[in-house]
Design a protein around this motif. Sequence first.
Motif, PDB file in Angstrom:
ATOM      1  N   LEU A 157      -9.999  25.226   8.119  1.00  0.00           N
ATOM      2  CA  LEU A 157     -10.335  24.127   7.208  1.00  0.00           C
ATOM      3  C   LEU A 157     -10.306  24.661   5.790  1.00  0.00           C
ATOM      4  O   LEU A 157     -10.972  25.649   5.478  1.00  0.00           O
TER       5      LEU A 157
ATOM      6  N   VAL B  12      -4.955  20.069   3.766  1.00  0.00           N
ATOM      7  CA  VAL B  12      -4.155  20.528   4.901  1.00  0.00           C
ATOM      8  C   VAL B  12      -3.098  21.524   4.426  1.00  0.00           C
ATOM      9  O   VAL B  12      -2.843  22.544   5.078  1.00  0.00           O
TER      10      VAL B  12
ATOM     11  N   ARG C 102      -4.703  25.052  14.369  1.00  0.00           N
ATOM     12  CA  ARG C 102      -4.692  23.726  13.750  1.00  0.00           C
ATOM     13  C   ARG C 102      -5.236  23.800  12.318  1.00  0.00           C
ATOM     14  O   ARG C 102      -6.072  24.642  12.008  1.00  0.00           O
TER      15      ARG C 102
ATOM     16  N   TYR D 290      -6.829  21.735   8.869  1.00  0.00           N
ATOM     17  CA  TYR D 290      -7.568  20.552   8.435  1.00  0.00           C
ATOM     18  C   TYR D 290      -7.863  20.628   6.932  1.00  0.00           C
ATOM     19  O   TYR D 290      -7.978  21.719   6.359  1.00  0.00           O
TER      20      TYR D 290
ATOM     21  N   ARG E  18     -10.238  18.069   5.807  1.00  0.00           N
ATOM     22  CA  ARG E  18     -11.498  17.326   5.701  1.00  0.00           C
ATOM     23  C   ARG E  18     -12.488  17.830   6.746  1.00  0.00           C
ATOM     24  O   ARG E  18     -12.132  17.989   7.927  1.00  0.00           O
TER      25      ARG E  18
ATOM     26  N   GLU F 218     -14.831  16.317   8.224  1.00  0.00           N
ATOM     27  CA  GLU F 218     -15.031  15.336   9.287  1.00  0.00           C
ATOM     28  C   GLU F 218     -13.952  15.449  10.372  1.00  0.00           C
ATOM     29  O   GLU F 218     -14.233  15.245  11.559  1.00  0.00           O
ATOM     30  N   ASP F 219     -12.736  15.776   9.959  1.00  0.00           N
ATOM     31  CA  ASP F 219     -11.654  15.927  10.936  1.00  0.00           C
ATOM     32  C   ASP F 219     -11.870  17.162  11.805  1.00  0.00           C
ATOM     33  O   ASP F 219     -11.613  17.133  13.017  1.00  0.00           O
TER      34      ASP F 219
ATOM     35  N   ALA G  85     -14.485  16.495  14.419  1.00  0.00           N
ATOM     36  CA  ALA G  85     -14.028  15.640  15.515  1.00  0.00           C
ATOM     37  C   ALA G  85     -13.132  16.369  16.513  1.00  0.00           C
ATOM     38  O   ALA G  85     -12.781  15.798  17.548  1.00  0.00           O
ATOM     39  N   ASP G  86     -12.774  17.612  16.220  1.00  0.00           N
ATOM     40  CA  ASP G  86     -11.907  18.385  17.125  1.00  0.00           C
ATOM     41  C   ASP G  86     -12.743  18.852  18.323  1.00  0.00           C
ATOM     42  O   ASP G  86     -13.641  19.694  18.170  1.00  0.00           O
TER      43      ASP G  86
ATOM     44  N   SER H 191     -19.887  19.200  11.368  1.00  0.00           N
ATOM     45  CA  SER H 191     -19.747  19.965  12.611  1.00  0.00           C
ATOM     46  C   SER H 191     -21.096  20.210  13.267  1.00  0.00           C
ATOM     47  O   SER H 191     -21.222  20.153  14.496  1.00  0.00           O
TER      48      SER H 191
END
Length: 407
Positions: A49, A53, A70, A72, A74, A76-77, A80-81, A103
């Motif tokens: 993060l 991105v 991955r 990110y 944000r 919040e994203d 949500a993982d 988180s």
Amino acid sequence: MSPPPPPPPIRVALIGLSASAKVNWAEIGHLPYLQSERGRSHYMLVALLNSSVAAAEAARTHYNLPPTVRTYGRPEDLAADPDVDLVVCNTRVDTHVATTAPSLAAGKAVFIEWPLAENFEAALALTGGRRVDHSIIGLQGRVSPIVLKLKEVLRSGRIGRVLSSEVRAFANLGRRDSLAETVSYFADRKVGGNHITIAYAHTVDYVHDVLGEFDGGFQSRMQLQRPVLRLRDANGVTTEREIRSDVPDLLVVHGKLAKGSGSGSGIDIADDATLSLTFRSGQQFKGTPGFVWTINGSKGELRVTANGAYIHSDSYKDPVEIALHDHATDDVGSIAWDWQDWQKALPRHARPVAELYERFANWWGSGRPEVDDLPDGKGWPGLGDAVVRMQEMRELFRQYDDAQRGL
């Protein structure tokens, strides 16, 4: 009968691993262990993060991370993982809450570098006043080999009952009259990251971990000796540009230790024992140690000397020595200490941090038992411990502000 298979690795997301960061503790303090053979047996880096991105993708490329990591932009994203277990935050202190709160609310474990937040109120809001067992705070001085050895010697009774202790420390990674441009925010108290809240707080935290907390508070005096500092450029050259500071650069603290409270158990602290600390930003007198910690006992005295106030991180480029003066024989001898063999394969900065990761992984892999039930030497500092230290920092600055107002 074959042994049970090892637990699956803890899936980690790093916040703040950047290809362009001005201060990149994620790179020098965390990544070496996570990418080591031992670290990979416990952890798997699965996400990044950053501020966007694109910045996360740039970091993935810069550090040659696999494309499966991955990215990110944000918080919040990331929260949500579902395939992230542990979120590790290495950003500037005044972004810690915003980047980790989602988180934490989602039930993920978090590892937040110290300081926990920009102030006590923000730290309390993040934790909700809970201990948060599935968490780590970056107060790794508690698990440094120096601190572990001191506990061992004190518990052995070699210096008898602890009567008093004194610390004299210098934040000498910085200079007395200038600031690096990259950390110019050290001069802005409201940001929450400066020599007092970082170097001093790390120091007093591991001292408390050995000797226990103050009993009934403490008295302090802080002074801002140099309110105007010059800025150093990216090459370390001091420029003519100036910055005004509202952060004190000298601190004297003293208080009574709680009787018998040292390191939870096994260390005998005398009634009315005193702990005193002196801390100053910048270099010490030339040719003298930048860190001296003495623990005076009824039968002897311990002394730790190092090049600066960084037993938790930077002090190990030079010898760190523990000496014991036996009062009965009047002999002074060295106390040997060492890193664990696996730590020696890591850069110095990463070694104490790696021990935090190790202890957390052992707890996670053994079914996450009650933290209070862990045997000595198996625990680690969490967010609840961080709130206690943040409260001490709040009281320190309250006393300073009252003195400034003449109260």
